[in-house]
Scaffold this active site. Structure first.
Site, mmCIF file in Angstrom:
data_model
loop_
_atom_site.group_PDB
_atom_site.id
_atom_site.type_symbol
_atom_site.label_atom_id
_atom_site.label_comp_id
_atom_site.label_asym_id
_atom_site.label_seq_id
_atom_site.Cartn_x
_atom_site.Cartn_y
_atom_site.Cartn_z
ATOM 1 N N HIS A 152 -2.973 -3.464 -5.816
ATOM 2 C CA HIS A 152 -3.332 -3.004 -4.471
ATOM 3 C C HIS A 152 -4.828 -3.173 -4.226
ATOM 4 O O HIS A 152 -5.645 -2.527 -4.878
ATOM 5 C CB HIS A 152 -2.909 -1.532 -4.311
ATOM 6 C CG HIS A 152 -3.181 -0.965 -2.958
ATOM 7 N ND1 HIS A 152 -3.590 0.325 -2.743
ATOM 8 C CD2 HIS A 152 -3.107 -1.538 -1.731
ATOM 9 C CE1 HIS A 152 -3.757 0.524 -1.451
ATOM 10 N NE2 HIS A 152 -3.475 -0.592 -0.811
ATOM 11 N N SER A 175 0.839 -1.196 0.000
ATOM 12 C CA SER A 175 0.000 0.000 0.000
ATOM 13 C C SER A 175 0.872 1.242 0.000
ATOM 14 O O SER A 175 0.367 2.345 -0.154
ATOM 15 C CB SER A 175 -0.893 0.004 1.235
ATOM 16 O OG SER A 175 -0.100 -0.060 2.400
ATOM 17 N N GLU A 189 -6.052 -1.295 -7.494
ATOM 18 C CA GLU A 189 -5.166 -0.375 -8.213
ATOM 19 C C GLU A 189 -4.070 -1.213 -8.869
ATOM 20 O O GLU A 189 -3.442 -2.045 -8.213
ATOM 21 C CB GLU A 189 -4.549 0.632 -7.242
ATOM 22 C CG GLU A 189 -5.561 1.611 -6.689
ATOM 23 C CD GLU A 189 -4.968 2.598 -5.684
ATOM 24 O OE1 GLU A 189 -5.336 3.774 -5.727
ATOM 25 O OE2 GLU A 189 -4.149 2.176 -4.833
ATOM 26 N N ASN A 200 -4.890 6.150 -1.557
ATOM 27 C CA ASN A 200 -4.262 6.621 -0.321
ATOM 28 C C ASN A 200 -3.686 8.032 -0.475
ATOM 29 O O ASN A 200 -3.559 8.763 0.513
ATOM 30 C CB ASN A 200 -3.173 5.648 0.149
ATOM 31 C CG ASN A 200 -3.775 4.423 0.819
ATOM 32 O OD1 ASN A 200 -4.888 4.477 1.326
ATOM 33 N ND2 ASN A 200 -3.042 3.313 0.810
HETATM 34 N N1 3HC Z 1 -20.166 -12.328 2.972
HETATM 35 C C1 3HC Z 1 -20.558 -11.688 1.852
HETATM 36 N N2 3HC Z 1 -20.731 -10.357 1.796
HETATM 37 C C2 3HC Z 1 -20.524 -9.648 2.917
HETATM 38 C C3 3HC Z 1 -20.133 -10.254 4.111
HETATM 39 C C4 3HC Z 1 -19.952 -11.658 4.111
HETATM 40 N N3 3HC Z 1 -19.564 -12.306 5.195
HETATM 41 N N4 3HC Z 1 -19.977 -9.286 5.037
HETATM 42 C C5 3HC Z 1 -20.257 -8.127 4.454
HETATM 43 N N5 3HC Z 1 -20.589 -8.339 3.163
HETATM 44 C C6 3HC Z 1 -20.941 -7.336 2.174
HETATM 45 C C7 3HC Z 1 -22.353 -7.335 1.904
HETATM 46 O O1 3HC Z 1 -22.446 -7.522 0.490
HETATM 47 C C8 3HC Z 1 -22.876 -5.969 2.296
HETATM 48 O O2 3HC Z 1 -23.558 -5.492 1.197
HETATM 49 P P1 3HC Z 1 -25.144 -5.289 1.255
HETATM 50 O O3 3HC Z 1 -25.288 -3.866 1.673
HETATM 51 O O4 3HC Z 1 -25.553 -5.564 -0.141
HETATM 52 O O5 3HC Z 1 -25.692 -6.237 2.277
HETATM 53 C C9 3HC Z 1 -21.627 -5.125 2.501
HETATM 54 O O6 3HC Z 1 -20.545 -6.048 2.617
HETATM 55 C C10 3HC Z 1 -21.674 -4.313 3.777
HETATM 56 O O7 3HC Z 1 -21.730 -5.213 4.866
HETATM 57 P P2 3HC Z 1 -22.451 -4.888 6.253
HETATM 58 O O8 3HC Z 1 -23.804 -4.339 5.964
HETATM 59 O O9 3HC Z 1 -22.344 -6.035 7.158
HETATM 60 O O10 3HC Z 1 -21.522 -3.912 6.950
HETATM 61 P P3 3HC Z 1 -21.483 -2.378 6.837
HETATM 62 O O11 3HC Z 1 -22.619 -1.808 6.107
HETATM 63 O O12 3HC Z 1 -21.200 -1.939 8.216
HETATM 64 O O13 3HC Z 1 -20.209 -2.191 5.916
HETATM 65 C C11 3HC Z 1 -17.960 -2.055 5.338
HETATM 66 C C12 3HC Z 1 -18.966 -2.647 6.295
HETATM 67 C C13 3HC Z 1 -18.069 -2.723 3.984
HETATM 68 C C14 3HC Z 1 -16.584 -2.288 5.930
HETATM 69 C C15 3HC Z 1 -18.292 -0.518 5.193
HETATM 70 O O14 3HC Z 1 -18.359 0.069 6.453
HETATM 71 C C16 3HC Z 1 -17.299 0.208 4.357
HETATM 72 O O15 3HC Z 1 -17.358 0.198 3.141
HETATM 73 N N6 3HC Z 1 -16.354 0.911 5.031
HETATM 74 C C17 3HC Z 1 -15.283 1.628 4.365
HETATM 75 C C18 3HC Z 1 -14.192 0.663 4.028
HETATM 76 C C19 3HC Z 1 -13.049 1.334 3.344
HETATM 77 O O16 3HC Z 1 -12.995 2.537 3.127
HETATM 78 N N7 3HC Z 1 -12.064 0.514 2.984
HETATM 79 C C20 3HC Z 1 -10.852 0.985 2.359
HETATM 80 C C21 3HC Z 1 -9.832 1.197 3.420
HETATM 81 S S1 3HC Z 1 -8.347 1.843 2.742
HETATM 82 C C22 3HC Z 1 -7.495 0.495 2.260
HETATM 83 O O17 3HC Z 1 -7.887 -0.630 2.415
HETATM 84 C C23 3HC Z 1 -6.194 0.756 1.618
HETATM 85 C C24 3HC Z 1 -5.038 0.414 2.527
HETATM 86 O O18 3HC Z 1 -3.855 0.551 1.749
HETATM 87 C C25 3HC Z 1 -4.957 1.312 3.735
#
Ligand code: 3HC
Length: 280
Positions: free
Chosen positions: A138, A117, A150, A188
């Site tokens: 990524h 990352s 990415e 990022n």
């Molecule tokens: N199986 C299948 N699908 C699942 C699942 C499972 N066990 N758990 C979750 N999902 C899916 C579902 O499809 C759900 O979609 P739906 O709305 O159609 O039901 C979706 O995930 C959302 O799940 P939840 O409703 O349980 O949970 P939340 O609504 O609280 O969402 C989250 C959780 C997806 C983590 C959401 O909060 C989110 O998108 N957060 C932001 C995450 C983000 O920004 N990530 C990037 C971080 S930066 C990075 O990674 C880069 C690194 O270099 C730092």
């Protein structure tokens, strides 16, 4: 169907291994010891079981995914892979060592990708025997949910490797974008200054942690406010990426605010340590 090797079965590696196996690729995931292999595979099983419980997947699809997955502690077990994705610890020397070990065992036509990352793809490739087949892929956390990958070309990445990287991401059901080999790539580059600025805003009394989170969640439709996201990504990870970006650009927008540094020093790393801006 491809044979895929995934090096590292931590949070990112296990997610990557899961989406590879889910896509029908025969997937071998490697960790340093049996306990970590078991922990990583356990995380995948738990995600799939939760998916079944929520009606997101079927027991048959879960079982098919698990049947495509093998855990190992031996790098030689990825010898026949078409694609290998490295997702070990974010440390240049460790990654270079891993790539050297990998190049000794893989086929000459294997595509090699890193999920880094923050590290420089060109620098990682510099010590490789065949840097032209190496690139960055990524992924985003949680990998099974986030659609983006990415695709990063280093200076030495060949056209063929780049195309294969794009195609491979598409086989995983991901939507790839091409990002530059610059700290932060695209996401990022924009996300880290935003998260750092949220901490600065809090430090300067703009609002409470809860209100700043609520503001961005309710006001801008973000799935998580910045402090929930900081805890989710990990404060140590954010601090590490910010420092690499600051090192390269010397722009104050990437400088870690004092509170972030102190929270990392105190071991308040977010969800992973049970406490960050919130307590878990
Ligand atoms: N199986 C299948 N699908 C699942 C699942 C499972 N066990 N758990 C979750 N999902 C899916 C579902 O499809 C759900 O979609 P739906 O709305 O159609 O039901 C979706 O995930 C959302 O799940 P939840 O409703 O349980 O949970 P939340 O609504 O609280 O969402 C989250 C959780 C997806 C983590 C959401 O909060 C989110 O998108 N957060 C932001 C995450 C983000 O920004 N990530 C990037 C971080 S930066 C990075 O990674 C880069 C690194 O270099 C730092």
């Amino acid at each position: 169907m491809l044979t895929v090797g995934v090096l590292g079965c931590g949070l990112m590696g296990s997610g990557i291994a899961q989406v590879c196996a889910q896509a029908g690729h025969r997937t071998v995931v490697r960790e340093v010891d049996e306990a970590l292999v078991e922990k990583g595979l356990g995380r995948i099983r738990a995600f799939l079981d939760a998916g079944v419980a929520r009606g997101k997947t079927t027991p048959a699809a879960r079982d098919a995914t698990l049947a495509n997955l093998t855990g190992t502690t031996d790098v030689a077990d990825v010898a026949d892979a078409d694609v290998v994705v490295e997702a070990i610890v974010e440390n240049l020397d460790a990654k270079r060592e891993m790539l050297a070990a990998l190049e000794r065992v893989v086929r000459p036509d294997a595509l090699i990708a890193s999920n880094t990352s923050s590290l420089c793809i060109t620098e990682m490739a510099a010590s490789m025997e065949h840097p032209e087949r190496f690139l960055g892929l990524h992924f985003f956390s949680p990998v099974p949910v986030m659609k983006l990958v990415e695709v990063i070309r280093g200076l030495a990445t060949g056209d063929d490797a780049y195309r294969r990287g794009m195609d491979f991401a598409a086989t995983l059901g991901k939507d790839p974008v091409t990002a530059p080999d610059r700290p932060g790539f695209i996401v990022n580059r924009l996300l880290i200054p935003y998260l750092l600025d949220a901490i600065r805003a809090y430090e300067s009394g703009v609002g409470t942690i809860e209100d700043i989170d609520k503001g961005m969640q309710m006001g801008c439709g973000h799935p998580m406010g910045p402090f929930t996201l900081l805890d989710f990504v990990g404060l140590d990870t954010t601090y590490y990426i910010a420092n690499i970006m600051y090192e390269e650009f010397r722009d104050p927008q990437y400088a870690a605010p004092p509170l972030l540094r102190r929270m990392v020093a105190a071991g308040r790393l977010g969800r992973k340590s049970g406490r960050g801006f919130y307590t878990y």
